[in-house]
Design an enzyme around this catalytic site. Structure first.
Site, short mmCIF file in Angstrom:
data_model
loop_
_atom_site.label_atom_id
_atom_site.label_comp_id
_atom_site.label_asym_id
_atom_site.label_seq_id
_atom_site.Cartn_x
_atom_site.Cartn_y
_atom_site.Cartn_z
N GLY A 90 16.89 -39.66 -2.10
CA GLY A 90 18.06 -39.91 -0.50
C GLY A 90 17.89 -38.39 0.67
O GLY A 90 18.32 -38.45 1.51
N LYS A 111 11.36 -32.28 1.38
CA LYS A 111 12.23 -31.88 0.45
C LYS A 111 13.63 -31.63 1.23
O LYS A 111 13.55 -30.47 2.25
CB LYS A 111 13.06 -31.21 -0.31
CG LYS A 111 14.41 -31.44 -1.77
CD LYS A 111 14.20 -30.91 -2.56
CE LYS A 111 15.67 -30.88 -3.59
NZ LYS A 111 14.58 -29.98 -4.98
N ARG A 182 8.39 -40.33 -11.87
CA ARG A 182 9.56 -40.27 -12.82
C ARG A 182 9.48 -40.80 -13.67
O ARG A 182 9.50 -41.92 -13.30
CB ARG A 182 10.48 -39.60 -12.26
CG ARG A 182 10.85 -38.61 -10.78
CD ARG A 182 11.42 -39.54 -10.24
NE ARG A 182 10.94 -38.74 -8.68
CZ ARG A 182 11.58 -37.23 -8.27
NH1 ARG A 182 12.12 -37.32 -8.34
NH2 ARG A 182 11.42 -37.04 -7.05
N ASP A 251 15.09 -38.87 -13.68
CA ASP A 251 14.49 -38.83 -12.55
C ASP A 251 14.37 -37.68 -12.26
O ASP A 251 13.29 -36.91 -11.42
CB ASP A 251 15.81 -39.09 -11.72
CG ASP A 251 16.71 -38.24 -12.11
OD1 ASP A 251 17.87 -38.32 -12.57
OD2 ASP A 251 17.20 -37.84 -10.88
N ASN A 252 14.24 -36.57 -13.09
CA ASN A 252 13.53 -34.72 -13.22
C ASN A 252 12.67 -34.83 -14.17
O ASN A 252 11.87 -33.45 -14.19
CB ASN A 252 15.00 -34.06 -12.79
CG ASN A 252 15.49 -33.79 -12.01
OD1 ASN A 252 14.80 -34.98 -10.54
ND2 ASN A 252 16.12 -33.55 -11.73
P1 AMP Z 1 19.05 -34.03 -7.62
O1 AMP Z 1 20.07 -33.62 -8.64
O2 AMP Z 1 18.89 -33.33 -6.79
O3 AMP Z 1 17.59 -33.91 -8.87
O4 AMP Z 1 19.00 -35.41 -6.81
C1 AMP Z 1 19.87 -36.85 -7.25
C2 AMP Z 1 19.83 -37.47 -6.55
O5 AMP Z 1 20.76 -37.37 -5.42
C3 AMP Z 1 18.56 -38.09 -5.61
O6 AMP Z 1 18.30 -39.29 -6.30
C4 AMP Z 1 19.34 -37.36 -4.26
O7 AMP Z 1 17.43 -37.93 -3.21
C5 AMP Z 1 19.91 -37.13 -4.27
N1 AMP Z 1 20.01 -36.39 -3.40
C6 AMP Z 1 20.80 -34.57 -3.32
N2 AMP Z 1 21.54 -34.05 -2.56
C7 AMP Z 1 21.27 -34.82 -1.45
C8 AMP Z 1 21.99 -35.14 -0.18
N3 AMP Z 1 22.35 -34.12 0.04
N4 AMP Z 1 21.93 -36.07 0.57
C9 AMP Z 1 21.19 -37.46 0.06
N5 AMP Z 1 20.94 -37.68 -0.94
C10 AMP Z 1 20.24 -36.58 -2.06
MG MG Z 2 16.05 -34.58 -8.44
#
Ligand code: AMP
Ligand code: MG
Length: 484
Positions: A90, A111, A182, A251-252
């Protein structure tokens, strides 16, 4: 732009339909905050070129080289147990792949590079504190010998981004990984019933991570087993350093077995199996002691996604996959025993001794990291250093005596203990202080000093004792945020 940085683009070429071609955002004033020159050299990249205008543009996503075919990857994932069919990058892009001088293929991923079609409600951005946090902790993990994605650079964008505490400097992390595949990547196509894409993805993952399995019978099952073993070994290593990942969503969970996504992670100070730092983990799902069980749960989700490729008969596929997932518990246990045997310099794993040590730590406020560094004193007849770490020292002398009886040569053992147990970890109170100064006072002095300590975690540096000390007992409890 000159073709100074050469990328390979196997993901873009081989996996059409599994991503969206996408560019980074243009920034008002991209600047490098910190560059990992050691890693750059490892990748065969010239640090001077990375610091040039062209290099900064690439590392921040402002403008990418000709040879890159940047894209946002599609993936799904179970987050805190619930399935999200559409996550994806995202706020990140895969720039392309670098073939390092050894011929290994490594992703360059940015990122914080701006919104993508997967951004949902998010702003697509990252801010300096969390970016530096990932930089610092992933470098610590690498120095501790734990498989991990790496930080190549942190850049600021020249604008400010609104977060909980007000406006913060916008930033981008340039991340290097063996791949960004992943468990959630497989789940994305499995959930949509796209068997052809699932097959394509498996072939790609095999070629990249398990080339010896390409073209073999039962490759999907063997692949599941490989990923399970890598994850079991990874989590065993986390347990050995007191690392709490904090957001073990599927996803992680990487296919490569590298630690990824340093959001709300932290190192445990006082031993407590229920340790959890993340503000969003209300139930403690991802606490220290649950990590092995969660890794197995995540692998069961990969198994489900792979079922159609494991056997035509669903019943048989389930039976085979279940065998692999059950076996993961055993590979975890032997990896965990091996980790603690090594930390204790035991000639061979001793399950009873290792388990009784964990019982001994329970509820006694023992600083996990300091415990191991105190052991050489006990080998020299000074049990007091170890005893002093326990709020209740009963039984500790007995345990030390049992342990010592298994050590053939105290001097060699002491040296080994100091070579594998860190003196410096990124302690939460130090990390917070360093990130606060970097984000809000534009001062990187503390950050650089802490980074230097955790990059050489085993050797004592003059005048740096406070970096090895536990947080003061009256320090406020640390809560971590995702930084999103
Ligand atoms: P994470 O918790 O970092 O593993 O992110 C989970 C999902 O949320 C992933 O699809 C990320 O790309 C999306 N995501 C997290 N923060 C943002 C943000 N500020 N803008 C857009 N997508 C985000
Ligand atoms: Mg992630």
């Amino acid at each position: 732009m000159q073709a100074r940085f050469e990328f390979d683009n196997s993901y873009a070429q081989d996996l059409q339909g599994l991503y969206v071609p996408w560019q980074g955002q243009n920034w008002p004033d991209p600047q490098i905050v910190i560059l990992n020159e050691t890693l750059a050299a490892e990748l065969g990249l010239d640090p001077a070129a990375l610091k040039s205008a062209e290099g900064v543009a690439m590392l921040s996503g402002h403008a990418l080289p000709e040879s890159a075919r940047p894209l946002a990857q599609a993936y799904a994932g179970h987050q805190f147990g619930g399935f999200s069919p559409q996550l994806g990058d995202g706020r990140a892009i895969l720039v392309g792949e670098i073939l390092d001088p050894q011929g290994a293929r490594r992703d360059l991923h940015l990122k914080g590079s701006g919104r993508t079609p997967f951004a949902r409600g998010g702003d697509g951005r990252a801010v300096l504190g969390p970016v530096l946090r990932e930089y610092l902790i992933s470098e610590a993990m690498a120095a501790l010998g734990v498989p991990t994605t790496r930080a190549l650079a942190a850049c600021t964008t020249g604008d400010r981004v609104l977060r909980q505490n007000g406006l913060e400097p916008g930033a981008v992390l340039a991340r290097i990984a063996a791949s960004h595949l992943r468990v959630g990547t497989f789940q994305f196509f499995a959930a949509r019933g796209e068997a052809d894409k699932l097959r394509l993805l498996l072939d790609y993952a095999l070629a990249r991570h398990d080339p010896d399995l390409v073209g073999t019978r039962d490759a999907a099952l063997a692949f599941l087993d490989r990923v399970a073993r890598r994850q079991a070994e990874l989590v065993a290593q986390w347990m050995g350093i007191g690392f709490v990942h904090g957001v073990m969503n599927t996803d992680n969970t990487t296919i490569s077995g590298e630690t990824i996504d340093y959001g709300p992670c932290a190192f445990m100070d006082r031993y407590d199996p229920a340790t959890v730092f993340s503000s969003i983990d209300q139930t403690g799902r991802y606490c220290y002691a649950n990590q092995p069980m969660i890794a197995q749960w995540n692998l069961a989700r990969l198994a489900e996604a792979l079922l159609p490729l494991i056997d035509e008969s669903e019943t048989k596929a389930i039976e085979k996959a279940t065998g692999v997932i059950e076996a993961m518990a055993e590979s975890y246990r032997s990896a965990w025993l091996a980790v603690f045997a090594r930390k204790l310099a035991l000639p061979a794993p001793d399950p009873a001794l290792i388990e009784s040590l964990h019982e001994l730590w329970q509820g006694r406020n023992v600083d996990f990291t300091s415990f191991f560094r105190a052991l050489p004193d006990a080998l020299r007849g000074r049990d007091e250093t170890v005893l002093a770490l326990f709020s209740d020292p009963s039984g500790v002398r007995d345990w030390l005596a049992r342990w010592r009886a298994l050590i053939p040569d105290p001097e060699t053992a002491s040296a080994r203990i100091e070579a594998v147990n860190p003196l410096y970890i990124p302690r939460n109170h130090m990390v917070d202080e360093a990130l606060h100064a970097a984000s809000f006072e534009n001062d990187l002095t503390l950050f650089r000093s802490l980074l230097a300590r955790v990059q050489s975690p085993f050797s004592a540096a003059e005048g740096m004792e406070h970096y090895a000390a536990p947080a003061p007992v009256d320090a406020p409890e640390i809560v971590t945020f995702c930084g999103t």
